[in-house]
Design a protein around this motif. Structure first.
Motif, PDB file in Angstrom:
ATOM      1  N   GLU A  40      11.588  25.990  20.452  1.00 31.46           N
ATOM      2  CA  GLU A  40      10.404  26.188  21.290  1.00 31.46           C
ATOM      3  C   GLU A  40       9.266  25.303  20.779  1.00 31.46           C
ATOM      4  O   GLU A  40       9.306  24.787  19.667  1.00 31.46           O
ATOM      5  CB  GLU A  40       9.958  27.658  21.239  1.00 31.46           C
ATOM      6  CG  GLU A  40      11.027  28.644  21.663  1.00 31.46           C
ATOM      7  CD  GLU A  40      11.325  28.614  23.154  1.00 31.46           C
ATOM      8  OE1 GLU A  40      10.395  28.309  23.935  1.00 31.46           O
ATOM      9  OE2 GLU A  40      12.472  28.866  23.524  1.00 31.46           O
ATOM     10  N   LEU A  41       8.214  25.174  21.583  1.00 33.15           N
ATOM     11  CA  LEU A  41       7.021  24.451  21.156  1.00 33.15           C
ATOM     12  C   LEU A  41       6.367  25.196  19.999  1.00 33.15           C
ATOM     13  O   LEU A  41       6.500  26.417  19.870  1.00 33.15           O
ATOM     14  CB  LEU A  41       6.035  24.327  22.311  1.00 33.15           C
ATOM     15  CG  LEU A  41       6.488  23.441  23.475  1.00 33.15           C
ATOM     16  CD1 LEU A  41       5.472  23.500  24.601  1.00 33.15           C
ATOM     17  CD2 LEU A  41       6.697  22.011  23.018  1.00 33.15           C
ATOM     18  N   SER A  42       5.631  24.476  19.165  1.00 32.12           N
ATOM     19  CA  SER A  42       4.966  25.111  18.031  1.00 32.12           C
ATOM     20  C   SER A  42       3.781  25.944  18.507  1.00 32.12           C
ATOM     21  O   SER A  42       3.160  25.652  19.530  1.00 32.12           O
ATOM     22  CB  SER A  42       4.514  24.079  17.011  1.00 32.12           C
ATOM     23  OG  SER A  42       3.558  23.218  17.569  1.00 32.12           O
ATOM     24  N   VAL A  43       3.499  26.983  17.740  1.00 29.89           N
ATOM     25  CA  VAL A  43       2.357  27.857  18.009  1.00 29.89           C
ATOM     26  C   VAL A  43       1.530  27.977  16.741  1.00 29.89           C
ATOM     27  O   VAL A  43       2.064  27.940  15.635  1.00 29.89           O
ATOM     28  CB  VAL A  43       2.785  29.262  18.496  1.00 29.89           C
ATOM     29  CG1 VAL A  43       3.485  29.184  19.842  1.00 29.89           C
ATOM     30  CG2 VAL A  43       3.684  29.946  17.485  1.00 29.89           C
ATOM     31  N   GLN A  44       0.233  28.123  16.913  1.00 32.54           N
ATOM     32  CA  GLN A  44      -0.654  28.286  15.768  1.00 32.54           C
ATOM     33  C   GLN A  44      -0.664  29.749  15.348  1.00 32.54           C
ATOM     34  O   GLN A  44      -0.671  30.649  16.186  1.00 32.54           O
ATOM     35  CB  GLN A  44      -2.064  27.835  16.129  1.00 32.54           C
ATOM     36  CG  GLN A  44      -2.999  27.834  14.940  1.00 32.54           C
ATOM     37  CD  GLN A  44      -4.345  27.218  15.283  1.00 32.54           C
ATOM     38  OE1 GLN A  44      -4.440  26.365  16.162  1.00 32.54           O
ATOM     39  NE2 GLN A  44      -5.371  27.649  14.591  1.00 32.54           N
ATOM     40  N   ILE A  45      -0.651  29.963  14.034  1.00 34.47           N
ATOM     41  CA  ILE A  45      -0.717  31.320  13.489  1.00 34.47           C
ATOM     42  C   ILE A  45      -1.874  31.392  12.498  1.00 34.47           C
ATOM     43  O   ILE A  45      -2.328  30.366  11.984  1.00 34.47           O
ATOM     44  CB  ILE A  45       0.613  31.725  12.824  1.00 34.47           C
ATOM     45  CG1 ILE A  45       0.976  30.754  11.700  1.00 34.47           C
ATOM     46  CG2 ILE A  45       1.731  31.806  13.849  1.00 34.47           C
ATOM     47  CD1 ILE A  45       2.173  31.180  10.893  1.00 34.47           C
ATOM     48  N   PRO A  46      -2.358  32.626  12.218  1.00 38.69           N
ATOM     49  CA  PRO A  46      -3.543  32.755  11.362  1.00 38.69           C
ATOM     50  C   PRO A  46      -3.374  32.381   9.889  1.00 38.69           C
ATOM     51  O   PRO A  46      -4.303  31.896   9.268  1.00 38.69           O
ATOM     52  CB  PRO A  46      -3.916  34.237  11.472  1.00 38.69           C
ATOM     53  CG  PRO A  46      -3.257  34.714  12.716  1.00 38.69           C
ATOM     54  CD  PRO A  46      -2.024  33.876  12.872  1.00 38.69           C
ATOM     55  N   GLY A  47      -2.192  32.635   9.301  1.00 41.17           N
ATOM     56  CA  GLY A  47      -2.080  32.360   7.868  1.00 41.17           C
ATOM     57  C   GLY A  47      -0.674  32.534   7.331  1.00 41.17           C
ATOM     58  O   GLY A  47       0.272  32.786   8.075  1.00 41.17           O
ATOM     59  N   PRO A  48      -0.542  32.425   6.002  1.00 42.80           N
ATOM     60  CA  PRO A  48       0.776  32.506   5.360  1.00 42.80           C
ATOM     61  C   PRO A  48       1.520  33.815   5.629  1.00 42.80           C
ATOM     62  O   PRO A  48       2.738  33.821   5.738  1.00 42.80           O
ATOM     63  CB  PRO A  48       0.466  32.353   3.869  1.00 42.80           C
ATOM     64  CG  PRO A  48      -0.811  31.600   3.829  1.00 42.80           C
ATOM     65  CD  PRO A  48      -1.579  32.071   5.044  1.00 42.80           C
ATOM     66  N   ARG A  61      -2.358  24.899  -3.367  1.00 51.34           N
ATOM     67  CA  ARG A  61      -2.275  26.371  -3.332  1.00 51.34           C
ATOM     68  C   ARG A  61      -1.931  26.870  -1.926  1.00 51.34           C
ATOM     69  O   ARG A  61      -1.250  27.882  -1.777  1.00 51.34           O
ATOM     70  CB  ARG A  61      -3.544  27.021  -3.864  1.00 51.34           C
ATOM     71  CG  ARG A  61      -4.764  26.847  -3.001  1.00 51.34           C
ATOM     72  CD  ARG A  61      -6.012  27.527  -3.589  1.00 51.34           C
ATOM     73  NE  ARG A  61      -7.184  27.117  -2.875  1.00 51.34           N
ATOM     74  CZ  ARG A  61      -7.882  26.011  -3.099  1.00 51.34           C
ATOM     75  NH1 ARG A  61      -7.509  25.196  -4.072  1.00 51.34           N
ATOM     76  NH2 ARG A  61      -8.927  25.698  -2.379  1.00 51.34           N
ATOM     77  N   GLU A  62      -2.387  26.159  -0.893  1.00 49.92           N
ATOM     78  CA  GLU A  62      -2.065  26.544   0.483  1.00 49.92           C
ATOM     79  C   GLU A  62      -0.603  26.251   0.795  1.00 49.92           C
ATOM     80  O   GLU A  62       0.068  27.043   1.447  1.00 49.92           O
ATOM     81  CB  GLU A  62      -2.991  25.827   1.460  1.00 49.92           C
ATOM     82  CG  GLU A  62      -4.445  26.245   1.312  1.00 49.92           C
ATOM     83  CD  GLU A  62      -5.381  25.454   2.208  1.00 49.92           C
ATOM     84  OE1 GLU A  62      -5.008  25.197   3.371  1.00 49.92           O
ATOM     85  OE2 GLU A  62      -6.470  25.094   1.740  1.00 49.92           O
ATOM     86  N   VAL A  63      -0.120  25.116   0.329  1.00 46.89           N
ATOM     87  CA  VAL A  63       1.294  24.769   0.500  1.00 46.89           C
ATOM     88  C   VAL A  63       2.158  25.781  -0.237  1.00 46.89           C
ATOM     89  O   VAL A  63       3.151  26.286   0.291  1.00 46.89           O
ATOM     90  CB  VAL A  63       1.575  23.335  -0.002  1.00 46.89           C
ATOM     91  CG1 VAL A  63       3.063  23.016   0.052  1.00 46.89           C
ATOM     92  CG2 VAL A  63       0.770  22.322   0.804  1.00 46.89           C
ATOM     93  N   ASP A  64       1.763  26.123  -1.451  1.00 46.84           N
ATOM     94  CA  ASP A  64       2.502  27.077  -2.269  1.00 46.84           C
ATOM     95  C   ASP A  64       2.566  28.452  -1.607  1.00 46.84           C
ATOM     96  O   ASP A  64       3.598  29.125  -1.653  1.00 46.84           O
ATOM     97  CB  ASP A  64       1.874  27.167  -3.662  1.00 46.84           C
ATOM     98  CG  ASP A  64       2.742  27.919  -4.641  1.00 46.84           C
ATOM     99  OD1 ASP A  64       3.960  27.660  -4.692  1.00 46.84           O
ATOM    100  OD2 ASP A  64       2.187  28.780  -5.367  1.00 46.84           O
ATOM    101  N   ALA A  65       1.479  28.875  -0.979  1.00 46.75           N
ATOM    102  CA  ALA A  65       1.455  30.170  -0.292  1.00 46.75           C
ATOM    103  C   ALA A  65       2.462  30.192   0.857  1.00 46.75           C
ATOM    104  O   ALA A  65       3.146  31.200   1.089  1.00 46.75           O
ATOM    105  CB  ALA A  65       0.044  30.476   0.227  1.00 46.75           C
TER     106      ALA A  65
END
Length: 92
Positions: free
Chosen positions: A21-29, A59-63
């Motif tokens: 499916e197409l990508s969707v934005q989500i709030p966080g990890p 740190r964001e990538v790690d989360a």
């Protein structure tokens, strides 16, 4: 079999896709965990590709990696824009 995708951009947005499916934005990890857990429940061997802008803090990538691991994703590929020696020489 298409891989699942997780994209982190420099504005702090996270977008996910199951590869179908197409990508969707989500709030966080944490939502990355929920999304990936659902995908893995349907396809336990689903691979994921994590793409992160070079300005995203590690740190964001790690989360996100942690969330994927907790969701029992077996294979996570990290996609980067690797610079060659020639690229660096041309910049400098």
């Amino acid at each position: 079999m298409a891989s699942g995708d997780v994209v982190l951009d420099k504005a702090g947005r996270i977008k996910v896709s199951d590869g179908e499916e197409l990508s969707v934005q989500i709030p966080g990890p944490e939502e990355t965990f929920s999304f990936a857990a659902g995908v893995v429940a349907a396809d336990p061997l689903k691979e994921f590709v994590l793409k992160a802008d070079d300005e995203v803090a590690y740190r964001e990538v790690d989360a996100v990696i942690d969330a994927l691991k907790r969701a029992k994703v077996r294979t996570i590929y990290l996609l980067s824009n690797q610079k060659t020696v020639q690229d660096i020489a041309e910049e400098g």
